[in-house]
Design an enzyme around this catalytic site. Structure first.
Site, PDB file in Angstrom:
ATOM      1  N   GLY A 140       0.664  -1.256  -0.099  1.00  0.00           N
ATOM      2  CA  GLY A 140       0.014   0.111   0.164  1.00  0.00           C
ATOM      3  C   GLY A 140       0.709   1.243   0.005  1.00  0.00           C
ATOM      4  O   GLY A 140       1.027   1.873   0.948  1.00  0.00           O
ATOM      5  N   TYR A 141       1.101   1.613  -1.232  1.00  0.00           N
ATOM      6  CA  TYR A 141       1.938   2.974  -1.361  1.00  0.00           C
ATOM      7  C   TYR A 141       1.351   3.868  -1.850  1.00  0.00           C
ATOM      8  O   TYR A 141       0.897   4.983  -1.309  1.00  0.00           O
ATOM      9  CB  TYR A 141       3.263   2.728  -2.196  1.00  0.00           C
ATOM     10  CG  TYR A 141       4.618   1.994  -1.590  1.00  0.00           C
ATOM     11  CD1 TYR A 141       4.370   1.220  -0.489  1.00  0.00           C
ATOM     12  CD2 TYR A 141       5.735   2.426  -2.314  1.00  0.00           C
ATOM     13  CE1 TYR A 141       5.447   0.658   0.179  1.00  0.00           C
ATOM     14  CE2 TYR A 141       6.886   1.935  -1.597  1.00  0.00           C
ATOM     15  CZ  TYR A 141       6.728   0.915  -0.466  1.00  0.00           C
ATOM     16  OH  TYR A 141       7.858   0.349  -0.004  1.00  0.00           O
ATOM     17  N   SER A 142       0.678   4.071  -3.133  1.00  0.00           N
ATOM     18  CA  SER A 142       0.050   4.919  -4.171  1.00  0.00           C
ATOM     19  C   SER A 142      -1.139   5.248  -3.259  1.00  0.00           C
ATOM     20  O   SER A 142      -1.989   4.389  -2.883  1.00  0.00           O
ATOM     21  CB  SER A 142      -0.267   4.405  -5.633  1.00  0.00           C
ATOM     22  OG  SER A 142       1.153   4.067  -5.967  1.00  0.00           O
ATOM     23  N   GLU A 257      11.554  -3.905  -5.742  1.00  0.00           N
ATOM     24  CA  GLU A 257      10.538  -4.082  -6.845  1.00  0.00           C
ATOM     25  C   GLU A 257      11.082  -3.792  -8.274  1.00  0.00           C
ATOM     26  O   GLU A 257      10.641  -4.419  -9.296  1.00  0.00           O
ATOM     27  CB  GLU A 257       9.509  -3.115  -6.588  1.00  0.00           C
ATOM     28  CG  GLU A 257       8.333  -3.076  -7.249  1.00  0.00           C
ATOM     29  CD  GLU A 257       7.232  -2.092  -6.781  1.00  0.00           C
ATOM     30  OE1 GLU A 257       7.214  -1.368  -5.716  1.00  0.00           O
ATOM     31  OE2 GLU A 257       6.181  -2.173  -7.525  1.00  0.00           O
ATOM     32  N   SER A 386       6.572   5.108 -12.879  1.00  0.00           N
ATOM     33  CA  SER A 386       6.588   5.295 -14.572  1.00  0.00           C
ATOM     34  C   SER A 386       7.653   5.467 -15.312  1.00  0.00           C
ATOM     35  O   SER A 386       9.004   5.876 -14.554  1.00  0.00           O
ATOM     36  CB  SER A 386       5.655   6.378 -14.944  1.00  0.00           C
ATOM     37  OG  SER A 386       6.303   7.728 -14.388  1.00  0.00           O
TER      38      SER A 386
HETATM   39  C1  FAD Z   1      -0.540  -2.447 -13.158  1.00  0.00           C
HETATM   40  C2  FAD Z   1      -0.154  -1.521 -11.919  1.00  0.00           C
HETATM   41  C3  FAD Z   1      -0.044  -2.039 -10.704  1.00  0.00           C
HETATM   42  C4  FAD Z   1       0.436  -1.225  -9.647  1.00  0.00           C
HETATM   43  N1  FAD Z   1       0.409  -1.644  -8.362  1.00  0.00           N
HETATM   44  C5  FAD Z   1       0.827  -0.880  -7.326  1.00  0.00           C
HETATM   45  C6  FAD Z   1       0.492  -1.594  -6.162  1.00  0.00           C
HETATM   46  O1  FAD Z   1       0.559  -2.992  -5.652  1.00  0.00           O
HETATM   47  N2  FAD Z   1       0.788  -0.688  -4.923  1.00  0.00           N
HETATM   48  C7  FAD Z   1       0.928   0.588  -5.236  1.00  0.00           C
HETATM   49  O2  FAD Z   1       1.123   1.321  -4.044  1.00  0.00           O
HETATM   50  N3  FAD Z   1       1.044   1.205  -6.063  1.00  0.00           N
HETATM   51  C8  FAD Z   1       0.881   0.335  -7.390  1.00  0.00           C
HETATM   52  N4  FAD Z   1       0.765   0.964  -8.440  1.00  0.00           N
HETATM   53  C9  FAD Z   1       0.572   2.401  -8.756  1.00  0.00           C
HETATM   54  C10 FAD Z   1       1.800   2.924  -9.217  1.00  0.00           C
HETATM   55  O3  FAD Z   1       2.990   2.986  -8.565  1.00  0.00           O
HETATM   56  C11 FAD Z   1       1.476   4.448  -9.850  1.00  0.00           C
HETATM   57  O4  FAD Z   1       0.602   4.253 -10.932  1.00  0.00           O
HETATM   58  C12 FAD Z   1       2.607   5.012 -10.394  1.00  0.00           C
HETATM   59  O5  FAD Z   1       3.790   5.413  -9.272  1.00  0.00           O
HETATM   60  C13 FAD Z   1       2.017   6.536 -11.104  1.00  0.00           C
HETATM   61  O6  FAD Z   1       1.594   7.081 -10.315  1.00  0.00           O
HETATM   62  P1  FAD Z   1       0.081   7.753 -10.562  1.00  0.00           P
HETATM   63  O7  FAD Z   1      -0.499   6.903 -11.254  1.00  0.00           O
HETATM   64  O8  FAD Z   1      -0.299   8.592  -9.299  1.00  0.00           O
HETATM   65  O9  FAD Z   1       0.493   8.807 -11.886  1.00  0.00           O
HETATM   66  P2  FAD Z   1       1.001  10.294 -11.745  1.00  0.00           P
HETATM   67  O10 FAD Z   1       2.240  10.452 -10.708  1.00  0.00           O
HETATM   68  O11 FAD Z   1      -0.047  11.108 -11.548  1.00  0.00           O
HETATM   69  O12 FAD Z   1       1.639  10.611 -13.100  1.00  0.00           O
HETATM   70  C14 FAD Z   1       0.960  10.932 -14.294  1.00  0.00           C
HETATM   71  C15 FAD Z   1       1.968  11.414 -15.410  1.00  0.00           C
HETATM   72  O13 FAD Z   1       3.012  12.207 -15.253  1.00  0.00           O
HETATM   73  C16 FAD Z   1       4.221  11.953 -15.280  1.00  0.00           C
HETATM   74  N5  FAD Z   1       4.986  12.496 -14.230  1.00  0.00           N
HETATM   75  C17 FAD Z   1       4.539  12.708 -12.919  1.00  0.00           C
HETATM   76  N6  FAD Z   1       5.591  13.121 -12.213  1.00  0.00           N
HETATM   77  C18 FAD Z   1       6.904  13.365 -13.121  1.00  0.00           C
HETATM   78  C19 FAD Z   1       7.943  13.854 -13.040  1.00  0.00           C
HETATM   79  N7  FAD Z   1       8.449  14.357 -12.034  1.00  0.00           N
HETATM   80  N8  FAD Z   1       8.843  13.877 -14.176  1.00  0.00           N
HETATM   81  C20 FAD Z   1       8.315  13.651 -15.459  1.00  0.00           C
HETATM   82  N9  FAD Z   1       6.938  12.913 -15.661  1.00  0.00           N
HETATM   83  C21 FAD Z   1       6.145  12.918 -14.404  1.00  0.00           C
HETATM   84  C22 FAD Z   1       4.009  10.467 -15.081  1.00  0.00           C
HETATM   85  O14 FAD Z   1       5.330   9.718 -15.811  1.00  0.00           O
HETATM   86  C23 FAD Z   1       2.855   9.874 -15.622  1.00  0.00           C
HETATM   87  O15 FAD Z   1       3.042   9.880 -16.939  1.00  0.00           O
HETATM   88  C24 FAD Z   1       0.326   0.286  -9.965  1.00  0.00           C
HETATM   89  C25 FAD Z   1       0.140   0.492 -10.982  1.00  0.00           C
HETATM   90  C26 FAD Z   1      -0.145  -0.154 -12.164  1.00  0.00           C
HETATM   91  C27 FAD Z   1      -0.236   0.483 -13.498  1.00  0.00           C
END
Ligand code: FAD
Length: 404
Positions: A140-142, A257, A386
């Site tokens: 549970g991170y995001s 991870e 990402s």
């Molecule tokens: C299949 C899958 C499984 C997952 N499983 C887990 C899990 O088990 N536990 C958990 O905690 N999370 C999980 N996640 C979440 C994942 O860690 C987040 O989706 C990811 O860190 C991106 O965060 P966000 O979705 O809030 O996008 P945002 O952070 O809102 O980003 C939106 C866009 O902006 C870009 N962006 C943001 N900041 C920057 C920057 N500083 N420089 C350049 N570009 C930037 C990103 O690359 C992206 O394109 C999962 C995600 C997926 C898709």
């Protein structure tokens, strides 16, 4: 590095290969193909029969002693040599099977974090049941407003007597609908700078006040979830590291991870299947595998996947030193998931309009599995940070370029 194998290592490979083929055939059907498009990820754990298969496979993996070859023997792992680990990865990926059975998050990142930074009591209590698969773990991170900028997380925990009381919400939590336990990042000091007020807790998912809601992915599967916390009590002894110092612990988990993100995608197998596809279909009026453009693409993918394999071998040496892997894990994670995406997109290009047919549609090529792969592949470039974030890490922390 010398990549030739001794007779003993070759004997290990044949024993393992025989075991994997037999077991995956028994559990999943022919060569594991029954597991679907996202075999090596956790995208399809919402399906009960697939999940039961994965649990059964995990049980057998554990009984055969293969479930955590990279963990130290002291904690029930295989204590395997670097070469044995490389052979294990090669053979499992060759069949497109999951590297760590049903408990991927526990075995690849959470267990190693507890081994490195947990208390003796936490190691005794949790590690054994991670290996057997009796306790499945999630992470549970995001949160809805904290993904890339994870340190801005808002889920609150307040120490009351012997327990932390947790309130807030997580999202995209893979496997939460199946998990018994969770590692949870919480804010314990709202007044400290954002990286300094975070703590890392081990949470029983059956605690009163936790609600899990599965989310539907674009593939129609449901692997991740929203998780809500309403006055959830977590015993104080479930804190890993010091209170308010959880950021360092969370980074250790993230590095493992990402290290796993560069190793667990069976890209070589997918490319071999793509070559088979090119032999079976036409592209621009000729057999696809004879078309110069297709041949060049396939050759490029084959070379890239071989590079990925060699850098996977190199990455293993970091684990042998018993430390958390460093920011260089971003290379493997970025390259593996982007290659996987490019391969899926190229299959789409080859299939043309047929690429729009979902599984079970009439006329879908190979049961629609390329379409499912295409839909699943983008998410894997986002999970664990990402691609843009991996580029930032490589630029700033590996290449030491100035911050943009
Ligand atoms: C299949 C899958 C499984 C997952 N499983 C887990 C899990 O088990 N536990 C958990 O905690 N999370 C999980 N996640 C979440 C994942 O860690 C987040 O989706 C990811 O860190 C991106 O965060 P966000 O979705 O809030 O996008 P945002 O952070 O809102 O980003 C939106 C866009 O902006 C870009 N962006 C943001 N900041 C920057 C920057 N500083 N420089 C350049 N570009 C930037 C990103 O690359 C992206 O394109 C999962 C995600 C997926 C898709």
């Amino acid at each position: 590095m010398d990549f030739s194998f001794t007779p003993e290592q070759e004997a290990f490979r044949s024993r393992l290969r025989e075991w994997l083929e037999k077991t995956s055939g028994e559990v999943f059907g022919r060569r594991g193909e029954g597991m679907g498009a996202s075999t090596a990820s956790l995208l399809d754990v919402g399906d009960d029969s697939k999940w039961q298969g994965l649990r059964e496979y995990h049980k057998r993996l554990y009984e055969a002693g293969y479930v955590a070859l990279h963990w130290p023997k002291e904690w029930g792992g295989g204590g395997a040599s670097l070469i044995e680990q490389a052979i294990y990865q090669d053979e499992v990926l060759r069949l497109g099977l999951p590297l760590y059975g049903a408990n991927q998050l526990a075995i690849d990142r959470i267990g190693p974090t507890i081994i490195l930074l947990g208390t003796e009591q936490q190691k005794e209590r949790y590690l054994g049941q991670m290996l057997t698969g009796e306790e499945i773990w999630c992470q549970g991170y995001s949160e809805p407003n904290s993904g890339s900028d994870l340190a801005s997380l808002q889920t609150r925990a307040v120490l009351e007597g012997d327990s932390f009381v947790v309130n807030g919400q997580k999202v995209w939590t893979s496997l939460a609908q199946r998990a018994d336990m969770q590692v949870l990042l919480v804010r314990t000091d709202p007044n400290a700078p954002k990286h300094k007020g975070i703590s890392y807790l081990l949470v029983d998912m059956k605690s009163p006040g936790i609600t899990v809601r599965p989310l539907m992915q674009i593939t129609g599967e449901s692997g991740f979830n929203e998780v809500f916390y309403d006055n959830v009590r977590v015993p104080k002894e479930n804190l890993v590291g010091e209170v308010n110092q959880g950021w360092q612990v969370s980074i250790a988990t993230l590095m493992w991870e990402r290290a796993s993100g560069g190793t667990r995608h069976p890209v070589e197998r997918t490319i071999n299947e793509l070559i088979d596809l090119a032999r079976a279909i036409e592209f621009e009026g000729m057999p696809a595998h004879r078309h110069p453009y297709v041949r060049q693409k396939l050759a490029l993918f084959a070379v890239e996947s071989r590079c990925l394999r060699l850098s996977r071998y190199r990455g293993l040496s970091a684990q042998l030193k018993g430390k958390a892997p460093g920011p260089e894990t971003s290379f493997g994670k970025l390259f593996a998931t982007e290659l996987n995406l490019r391969v899926a997109m190229f299959a789409d290009e080859l299939l043309g309009p047929y690429a729009m047919l979902m599984k079970e549609s009439i006329g879908a090529v190979e049961g629609g599995r390329w379409t499912m792969r295409m839909l699943a592949a983008r998410g894997l470039t986002i999970a664990a940070g990402s691609s843009e974030i991996q580029h930032n890490i490589i630029g700033e922390r590996v290449l030491k370029l100035p911050k943009g």
